[in-house]
Design a protein around this motif. Sequence first.
Motif, short mmCIF file in Angstrom:
data_model
loop_
_atom_site.label_atom_id
_atom_site.label_comp_id
_atom_site.label_asym_id
_atom_site.label_seq_id
_atom_site.Cartn_x
_atom_site.Cartn_y
_atom_site.Cartn_z
N LYS A 147 -2.34 -1.33 15.40
CA LYS A 147 -3.34 -1.99 16.24
C LYS A 147 -4.61 -1.16 16.26
CE LYS A 147 -0.07 -4.07 19.44
NZ LYS A 147 0.47 -4.00 20.80
N LYS A 148 -5.73 -1.84 16.43
CA LYS A 148 -7.00 -1.13 16.58
C LYS A 148 -7.05 -0.49 17.95
CE LYS A 148 -8.39 -2.95 12.70
NZ LYS A 148 -7.63 -2.41 11.60
N THR A 163 0.87 -1.17 0.00
CA THR A 163 0.00 0.00 0.00
C THR A 163 0.91 1.23 0.00
OG1 THR A 163 -1.90 1.05 1.05
CG2 THR A 163 -0.25 0.12 2.50
N HIS A 214 2.48 -11.18 6.81
CA HIS A 214 2.32 -11.77 8.14
C HIS A 214 3.47 -12.73 8.40
CE1 HIS A 214 0.29 -13.80 11.49
NE2 HIS A 214 -0.36 -12.66 11.60
N SER A 262 -3.27 -1.71 7.52
CA SER A 262 -3.80 -2.44 8.69
C SER A 262 -2.70 -3.03 9.56
CB SER A 262 -4.76 -3.54 8.24
OG SER A 262 -5.82 -3.00 7.50
N ILE A 263 -1.58 -2.37 9.64
CA ILE A 263 -0.48 -2.82 10.49
C ILE A 263 -0.60 -2.21 11.88
CG2 ILE A 263 2.03 -2.77 10.78
CD1 ILE A 263 2.28 -3.01 7.78
N TYR A 269 4.15 -9.12 12.00
CA TYR A 269 4.25 -8.57 10.65
C TYR A 269 5.70 -8.26 10.32
CZ TYR A 269 -0.66 -7.88 9.54
OH TYR A 269 -1.97 -8.09 9.23
N ARG A 280 -1.54 2.62 8.79
CA ARG A 280 -2.98 2.43 9.07
C ARG A 280 -3.69 1.89 7.84
NH1 ARG A 280 -3.86 7.29 10.48
NH2 ARG A 280 -3.06 7.01 12.58
N LYS A 281 -3.33 2.39 6.68
CA LYS A 281 -3.90 1.92 5.41
C LYS A 281 -3.60 0.44 5.18
CE LYS A 281 -3.93 4.04 0.98
NZ LYS A 281 -3.33 4.96 0.03
#
Length: 113
Positions: free
Chosen positions: A111-112, A23, A34, A108-109, A78, A105-106
């Motif tokens: 954490k939420k 990305t 991963h 998804s690396i 990751y 963030r784009k």
Amino acid sequence: MENKFRLKKKEDFNFIYRYGKSTANHQFVVYYKHNSNHHFRLGISVSKKIGNAVVRNRMRRVIKEIVRHHTDKIAPNYDFIIIVRKPAVHMDYHQMEKSILHVLRKASILKKK
């Protein structure tokens, strides 16, 4: 940044380039895959097109420092490579930090919350 958080071997880089996802935004590209480790590993790639050795090494140092400050926000398991693009050279630290967090963030690396 600690040794366990670094990608060093050419084979690791090539594996992520070949089998990972990517990305990007205007300043950075992130390839990520991963892994089975209990922590993330980071590789940084800065082309000679970006500038001379002083400029390239400064970019590497600043990126490592940004990642070090946000280690707790980055998801474990990751491997990722950050590739620097030309517009990043003219950014200050805070702009670069915002841009790197955006691209992570784009991907998804991060954490939420």
